[in-house]
Motif scaffolding. Structure first.
Motif, mmCIF file in Angstrom:
data_model
loop_
_atom_site.group_PDB
_atom_site.id
_atom_site.type_symbol
_atom_site.label_atom_id
_atom_site.label_comp_id
_atom_site.label_asym_id
_atom_site.label_seq_id
_atom_site.Cartn_x
_atom_site.Cartn_y
_atom_site.Cartn_z
ATOM 1 N N ASN A 100 0.825 -1.015 0.024
ATOM 2 C CA ASN A 100 0.129 0.067 0.018
ATOM 3 C C ASN A 100 0.910 1.239 0.000
ATOM 4 O OD1 ASN A 100 0.852 -0.611 2.518
ATOM 5 N ND2 ASN A 100 -0.792 0.316 3.497
ATOM 6 N N ILE A 101 1.800 1.349 -0.914
ATOM 7 C CA ILE A 101 2.687 2.588 -1.046
ATOM 8 C C ILE A 101 2.378 3.099 -2.499
ATOM 9 C CG2 ILE A 101 4.874 3.615 -1.258
ATOM 10 C CD1 ILE A 101 6.097 0.970 0.183
ATOM 11 N N GLN A 102 1.970 4.477 -2.069
ATOM 12 C CA GLN A 102 1.606 5.306 -3.249
ATOM 13 C C GLN A 102 2.802 6.042 -4.156
ATOM 14 O OE1 GLN A 102 -1.816 7.720 -3.064
ATOM 15 N NE2 GLN A 102 -3.036 6.076 -1.955
ATOM 16 N N ARG B 31 -4.038 1.972 9.480
ATOM 17 C CA ARG B 31 -3.613 0.870 8.852
ATOM 18 C C ARG B 31 -2.028 1.250 8.433
ATOM 19 N NH1 ARG B 31 -3.475 -1.211 3.279
ATOM 20 N NH2 ARG B 31 -3.310 -3.465 3.506
ATOM 21 N N GLY B 32 -1.608 2.518 8.426
ATOM 22 C CA GLY B 32 -0.456 2.746 8.265
ATOM 23 C C GLY B 32 -0.243 4.246 8.094
ATOM 24 N N LEU B 33 1.119 5.088 8.365
ATOM 25 C CA LEU B 33 1.574 6.177 8.437
ATOM 26 C C LEU B 33 2.516 6.268 7.423
ATOM 27 C CD1 LEU B 33 1.248 8.994 11.004
ATOM 28 C CD2 LEU B 33 3.584 8.367 9.855
ATOM 29 N N PHE B 34 2.566 7.250 6.546
ATOM 30 C CA PHE B 34 3.596 7.395 5.464
ATOM 31 C C PHE B 34 4.022 8.907 5.607
ATOM 32 C CE2 PHE B 34 1.773 3.833 2.898
ATOM 33 C CZ PHE B 34 0.790 3.554 3.408
ATOM 34 N N TRP B 35 5.473 8.854 5.010
ATOM 35 C CA TRP B 35 6.313 9.961 5.070
ATOM 36 C C TRP B 35 6.840 10.166 3.560
ATOM 37 C CZ3 TRP B 35 6.732 14.205 8.326
ATOM 38 C CH2 TRP B 35 6.411 13.848 9.731
ATOM 39 N N TYR B 36 6.622 11.321 2.950
ATOM 40 C CA TYR B 36 6.975 11.626 1.997
ATOM 41 C C TYR B 36 7.937 12.653 1.963
ATOM 42 C CZ TYR B 36 3.659 8.669 -0.402
ATOM 43 O OH TYR B 36 2.799 7.409 -0.714
ATOM 44 N N PHE B 46 8.403 8.605 -1.958
ATOM 45 C CA PHE B 46 8.169 8.114 -0.827
ATOM 46 C C PHE B 46 9.360 7.985 0.014
ATOM 47 C CE2 PHE B 46 6.400 4.607 2.107
ATOM 48 C CZ PHE B 46 7.454 4.015 2.291
ATOM 49 N N LEU B 47 9.275 7.972 1.485
ATOM 50 C CA LEU B 47 10.350 7.687 2.348
ATOM 51 C C LEU B 47 9.974 6.591 3.297
ATOM 52 C CD1 LEU B 47 11.090 11.548 3.594
ATOM 53 C CD2 LEU B 47 12.506 10.058 1.957
ATOM 54 N N PHE B 48 9.023 6.503 3.987
ATOM 55 C CA PHE B 48 9.138 5.310 4.984
ATOM 56 C C PHE B 48 7.328 5.150 5.030
ATOM 57 C CE2 PHE B 48 12.928 5.979 6.813
ATOM 58 C CZ PHE B 48 13.209 7.283 6.769
ATOM 59 N N THR B 49 7.137 3.900 5.737
ATOM 60 C CA THR B 49 5.813 3.401 6.130
ATOM 61 C C THR B 49 6.019 3.019 7.440
ATOM 62 O OG1 THR B 49 5.083 2.857 3.943
ATOM 63 C CG2 THR B 49 3.733 2.211 5.511
ATOM 64 N N LEU B 50 5.108 3.263 8.406
ATOM 65 C CA LEU B 50 4.933 2.786 9.733
ATOM 66 C C LEU B 50 3.595 2.265 10.004
ATOM 67 C CD1 LEU B 50 6.766 5.953 11.580
ATOM 68 C CD2 LEU B 50 7.854 3.711 10.914
ATOM 69 N N TYR B 51 3.598 1.084 10.481
ATOM 70 C CA TYR B 51 2.239 0.590 10.880
ATOM 71 C C TYR B 51 1.942 0.465 12.424
ATOM 72 C CZ TYR B 51 3.005 -0.969 5.975
ATOM 73 O OH TYR B 51 3.099 -0.838 4.483
ATOM 74 N N SER B 52 2.739 0.234 13.263
ATOM 75 C CA SER B 52 2.211 0.079 14.702
ATOM 76 C C SER B 52 3.136 0.896 15.627
ATOM 77 C CB SER B 52 2.475 -1.356 15.003
ATOM 78 O OG SER B 52 3.614 -1.788 14.866
ATOM 79 N N TYR B 86 8.475 18.072 3.784
ATOM 80 C CA TYR B 86 8.167 16.838 4.229
ATOM 81 C C TYR B 86 6.567 16.599 4.542
ATOM 82 C CZ TYR B 86 13.173 16.408 4.243
ATOM 83 O OH TYR B 86 14.569 16.123 3.790
ATOM 84 N N LEU B 87 5.876 15.558 3.848
ATOM 85 C CA LEU B 87 4.561 15.227 3.943
ATOM 86 C C LEU B 87 4.245 14.015 4.745
ATOM 87 C CD1 LEU B 87 3.582 16.054 0.294
ATOM 88 C CD2 LEU B 87 3.395 17.614 2.073
ATOM 89 N N CYS B 88 3.118 14.235 5.552
ATOM 90 C CA CYS B 88 3.001 13.180 6.438
ATOM 91 C C CYS B 88 1.658 12.645 5.963
ATOM 92 C CB CYS B 88 2.964 13.438 7.901
ATOM 93 S SG CYS B 88 2.309 12.248 8.974
ATOM 94 N N ALA B 89 1.128 11.390 5.969
ATOM 95 C CA ALA B 89 -0.186 10.915 5.443
ATOM 96 C C ALA B 89 -0.625 9.735 6.150
ATOM 97 C CB ALA B 89 -0.158 10.618 3.774
#
Lengths: 113, 113
Positions: A100-102, B31-36, B46-52, B86-89
């Motif tokens: 689930n990465i965009q 479900r997930g937190l994303f950094w761009y 895309f930089l990172f995905t964190l899930y928990s 830097y964007l967070c989603a």
């Protein structure tokens, strides 16, 4: 680089004219998205697609329509452009539910005069 | 309603001066937190995905951490080339079948030599 091409990269148009933006991907990703980015608002989802001919609305869909007749192409249409639709438009793709990465394209800068 | 707030809006650092960017979120189920990272005139990268909560990820001078209410992007000894927005989603668990993301407004980082 997810192989995403947006066209055109820049466009200037007049109020009331129809405009179509194209997103083309070469990665066979299932999901495709259209966002707009405006100062003070961040990225906002316009429409998205979860498969060929399967599309749904995002949070700012009024005045926009989309079509996806092939996996690789996702079109965004402004039926009658307004000055409030002046923005930078980004297309993104996502491989599938599990991954689930965009991934984002380079954007289209649209000015409606 | 899902919400993402980033702070500060802008940050100026001297080269080598470490700092942190904050992303506070409200979702019914994460479900997930994303950094761009986004450079001027380009699409988000895309930089990172964190899930928990408790999860950490690192890439060069960047380290992302996650709690139940917020995420931090720590920048250690930054260089001028780290200058970007830097964007967070976040992705809500109810959006797992659509991949929909909610973005914050971003933090614009400038690192001076």
């Amino acid at each position: 680089d997810a192989g995403i091409t947006q066209s055109p990269r820049h466009k200037v148009t007049e109020t009331g004219t129809p405009v179509t933006l194209r997103c083309h991907q070469t990665e066979n990703h299932r999901y495709m998205y259209w966002y707009r980015q405006d100062p003070g608002h961040g990225l906002r989802l316009i429409h998205y697609s979860y498969g060929v001919k399967d599309t749904d609305k995002g949070e700012v869909s009024d005045g926009y329509s989309v079509s996806r007749s092939k996996t690789e192409d996702f079109l965004l249409t402004l039926e009658s452009a307004t000055s409030s639709q002046t923005s930078v438009y980004f297309c993104a793709t996502q491989p599938g539910v599990a991954k689930n990465i965009q991934y984002f394209g380079a954007g289209t800068r649209l000015s409606v005069l | 309603e899902d919400q993402v707030t980033q702070s500060p809006e802008a940050l100026r650092l001297q080269e080598g001066e470490s700092s942190s960017l904050n992303c506070s979120y409200t979702v019914s189920g994460l479900r997930g937190l994303f950094w761009y990272r986004q450079d001027p005139g380009k699409g988000p990268e895309f930089l990172f995905t964190l899930y928990s909560a408790g999860e950490e990820k690192e890439k060069e001078r960047l380290k992302a951490t996650l709690t139940k209410k917020e995420s931090f992007l720590h920048i250690t000894a930054p260089k001028p080339e780290d200058s970007a927005t830097y964007l967070c989603a976040v992705q809500d668990s109810s959006s797992s079948n659509t991949g929909k993301l909610i973005f914050g407004q971003g933090t614009t980082l400038q690192v001076k030599p």
